[in-house]
Design an enzyme around this catalytic site. Structure first.
Site, PDB file in Angstrom:
ATOM      1  N   TYR A  33       0.830  -1.202   0.000  1.00 39.49           N
ATOM      2  CA  TYR A  33       0.000   0.000   0.000  1.00 39.49           C
ATOM      3  C   TYR A  33       0.863   1.249   0.000  1.00 39.49           C
ATOM      4  O   TYR A  33       2.076   1.183   0.206  1.00 39.49           O
ATOM      5  CB  TYR A  33      -0.943   0.009   1.215  1.00 39.49           C
ATOM      6  CG  TYR A  33      -0.277   0.346   2.537  1.00 39.49           C
ATOM      7  CD1 TYR A  33       0.549  -0.580   3.175  1.00 39.49           C
ATOM      8  CD2 TYR A  33      -0.461   1.582   3.138  1.00 39.49           C
ATOM      9  CE1 TYR A  33       1.150  -0.266   4.386  1.00 39.49           C
ATOM     10  CE2 TYR A  33       0.150   1.902   4.352  1.00 39.49           C
ATOM     11  CZ  TYR A  33       0.948   0.971   4.969  1.00 39.49           C
ATOM     12  OH  TYR A  33       1.567   1.274   6.158  1.00 39.49           O
ATOM     13  N   LYS A 147       6.553  -1.777   1.823  1.00 38.54           N
ATOM     14  CA  LYS A 147       5.355  -1.208   2.462  1.00 38.54           C
ATOM     15  C   LYS A 147       4.205  -2.205   2.322  1.00 38.54           C
ATOM     16  O   LYS A 147       3.264  -2.028   1.547  1.00 38.54           O
ATOM     17  CB  LYS A 147       5.010   0.163   1.862  1.00 38.54           C
ATOM     18  CG  LYS A 147       4.138   1.005   2.804  1.00 38.54           C
ATOM     19  CD  LYS A 147       4.219   2.469   2.460  1.00 38.54           C
ATOM     20  CE  LYS A 147       3.196   3.316   3.184  1.00 38.54           C
ATOM     21  NZ  LYS A 147       3.325   3.335   4.646  1.00 38.54           N
ATOM     22  N   GLU A 180      12.176   2.453  14.253  1.00 38.71           N
ATOM     23  CA  GLU A 180      11.278   3.512  13.767  1.00 38.71           C
ATOM     24  C   GLU A 180      10.012   3.460  14.604  1.00 38.71           C
ATOM     25  O   GLU A 180       9.893   2.640  15.506  1.00 38.71           O
ATOM     26  CB  GLU A 180      10.977   3.326  12.279  1.00 38.71           C
ATOM     27  CG  GLU A 180      10.279   2.021  11.945  1.00 38.71           C
ATOM     28  CD  GLU A 180      10.020   1.814  10.452  1.00 38.71           C
ATOM     29  OE1 GLU A 180       9.865   2.798   9.710  1.00 38.71           O
ATOM     30  OE2 GLU A 180       9.962   0.640  10.034  1.00 38.71           O
ATOM     31  N   LEU A 205      11.100   1.371   7.072  1.00 36.41           N
ATOM     32  CA  LEU A 205      10.529   1.866   5.816  1.00 36.41           C
ATOM     33  C   LEU A 205      11.243   3.182   5.485  1.00 36.41           C
ATOM     34  O   LEU A 205      11.398   4.047   6.357  1.00 36.41           O
ATOM     35  CB  LEU A 205       9.025   2.133   5.981  1.00 36.41           C
ATOM     36  CG  LEU A 205       8.355   2.565   4.674  1.00 36.41           C
ATOM     37  CD1 LEU A 205       8.154   1.360   3.759  1.00 36.41           C
ATOM     38  CD2 LEU A 205       7.020   3.235   4.939  1.00 36.41           C
TER      39      LEU A 205
HETATM   40  N1  PDD Z   1       2.912   5.164   7.470  1.00 34.68           N
HETATM   41  N2  PDD Z   1       7.547   3.792   8.943  1.00 34.68           N
HETATM   42  C1  PDD Z   1       6.416   3.076   8.903  1.00 34.68           C
HETATM   43  C2  PDD Z   1       6.384   1.742   9.534  1.00 34.68           C
HETATM   44  C3  PDD Z   1       5.274   3.607   8.262  1.00 34.68           C
HETATM   45  O1  PDD Z   1       4.137   2.903   8.214  1.00 34.68           O
HETATM   46  C4  PDD Z   1       5.331   4.914   7.706  1.00 34.68           C
HETATM   47  C5  PDD Z   1       4.161   5.530   6.998  1.00 34.68           C
HETATM   48  C6  PDD Z   1       6.542   5.622   7.790  1.00 34.68           C
HETATM   49  C7  PDD Z   1       6.702   6.998   7.197  1.00 34.68           C
HETATM   50  O2  PDD Z   1       6.671   6.960   5.786  1.00 34.68           O
HETATM   51  P1  PDD Z   1       6.144   8.192   4.927  1.00 34.68           P
HETATM   52  O3  PDD Z   1       6.932   9.355   5.361  1.00 34.68           O
HETATM   53  O4  PDD Z   1       6.444   7.788   3.531  1.00 34.68           O
HETATM   54  O5  PDD Z   1       4.666   8.347   5.211  1.00 34.68           O
HETATM   55  C8  PDD Z   1       7.626   5.022   8.401  1.00 34.68           C
HETATM   56  C9  PDD Z   1       1.717   5.572   6.747  1.00 34.68           C
HETATM   57  C10 PDD Z   1       1.470   7.011   6.863  1.00 34.68           C
HETATM   58  C11 PDD Z   1       0.558   4.718   7.195  1.00 34.68           C
HETATM   59  O6  PDD Z   1       0.765   3.518   7.364  1.00 34.68           O
HETATM   60  O7  PDD Z   1      -0.562   5.222   7.354  1.00 34.68           O
END
Ligand code: PDD
Length: 296
Positions: A33, A147, A180, A205
């Protein structure tokens, strides 16, 4: 206005949107996703998000179901049909529906679902007071760079945070370092004023917000080091913050029982939060929403 979802080639009322019970996403979490922010009717950093989506698909050997141009069209149309000016678009792709068998089906047809919704502005208190985080053991698999929709450890971590009134749960590896957050990347500012965040290995991620903030930090002349940091180091840091598409740059002023510095968001976190807000606003301001959507 009622919400509309995109489901495998059709725009359907959100309430009636359905996928097959043998969709492999439902049975095996066999899918990926993306979440992209919409600001002023335009997507924030669509290129990097779609690059990451294509990479996640490749890593799992799931076929990209349409050209990037077609995908951009559907994204724009889903946002438009939901009348989202400030919010998010959620894109999910799975290996498809097939009789349940762990191995890939002979003929897999990638299934695509998209939803878009408005989001409320963050409470103003976040700017100054930041948020609390807790720490939890990182019990995830070794490919957190993908992801994947397989998010059970993240779900359990976020729930633990929610239950104690915290905003985020930070995953801690066996060696005591923070990998993270459950849905965010984690950063600290050291006593020497260095910005530290973990390198984008398969343990985390590689956040799109993280990359944008790295660029902003470079413009600001900040010293950035990509290395692991321990929970102990984070608790004693001058500043702590997290980044994501929905949290933006979010100051963290407490980790477990430890208050970070004076318990208020630090100057670097505030600066980066403001600069990132401007970065988002620029996506919508550079061009009017409708024409931007047409030219994604
Ligand atoms: N989450 N690490 C994890 C485990 C994440 O699920 C996310 C993003 C990030 C940050 O990635 P980005 O800056 O590309 O949003 C880091 C999204 C927002 C979610 O699962 O809703």
């Amino acid at each position: 206005m009622s919400r509309v979802a995109y489901v495998n080639g059709r725009y359907v009322p959100h309430r009636q949107a359905r996928v097959h019970i043998e969709d492999r996403g439902y049975q095996f979490a066999d899918g990926v996703y993306e979440v992209i922010a919409v600001s002023g009717g335009a997507l924030v950093d669509p290129g990097p998000h779609l690059d990451r989506l294509e990479r996640s698909l490749r890593e799992l050997r799931i076929a990209m179901p349409m050209t990037r141009a077609a995908l951009s069209c559907v994204i724009g149309e889903t946002i438009r049909r939901n009348d989202v000016v400030d919010g998010i678009i959620y894109i999910q792709m799975t290996r498809g529906a097939a009789p349940r068998d762990h191995a890939f089906p002979a003929r897999a047809e990638t299934q695509v679902v998209m939803t878009s919704r408005r989001s409320k502005p963050h409470p103003r208190a976040y700017d100054e007071d930041g948020v609390k985080a807790i720490t939890v053991p990182d019990i995830r698999w070794a490919r957190c760079d993908i992801k994947s929709i397989s998010l059970l450890p993240n779900v359990l971590a976020k729930q633990s945070a929610r239950e104690v009134g915290a905003y985020e749960a930070m995953f801690v590896a066996a060696d005591g370092t923070v990998t993270e957050g459950s849905s965010t990347n984690a950063w600290i500012v050291t006593a020497a004023g260095e910005l530290v965040t973990r390198a984008p290995t398969s343990e985390i991620l590689s956040g799109i917000t993280r990359s944008a903030v790295m660029d902003i930090a470079a413009e600001e002349g900040l010293r950035l080091v990509e290395r692991p940091f321990s929970v102990t180091e984070a608790k004693a840091a001058r500043e702590v913050f997290i980044t994501s598409t929905t949290a933006f740059v979010m100051p963290v002023t407490q980790i477990d029982e430890a208050v970070i510095a004076n318990g208020k968001s630090g100057s670097i976190s505030r600066k980066l939060r403001a600069r990132y807000a401007a970065h988002m606003a620029a996506a919508g301001a550079s061009v009017d929403g409708a024409s931007q959507r047409r030219t994604l």
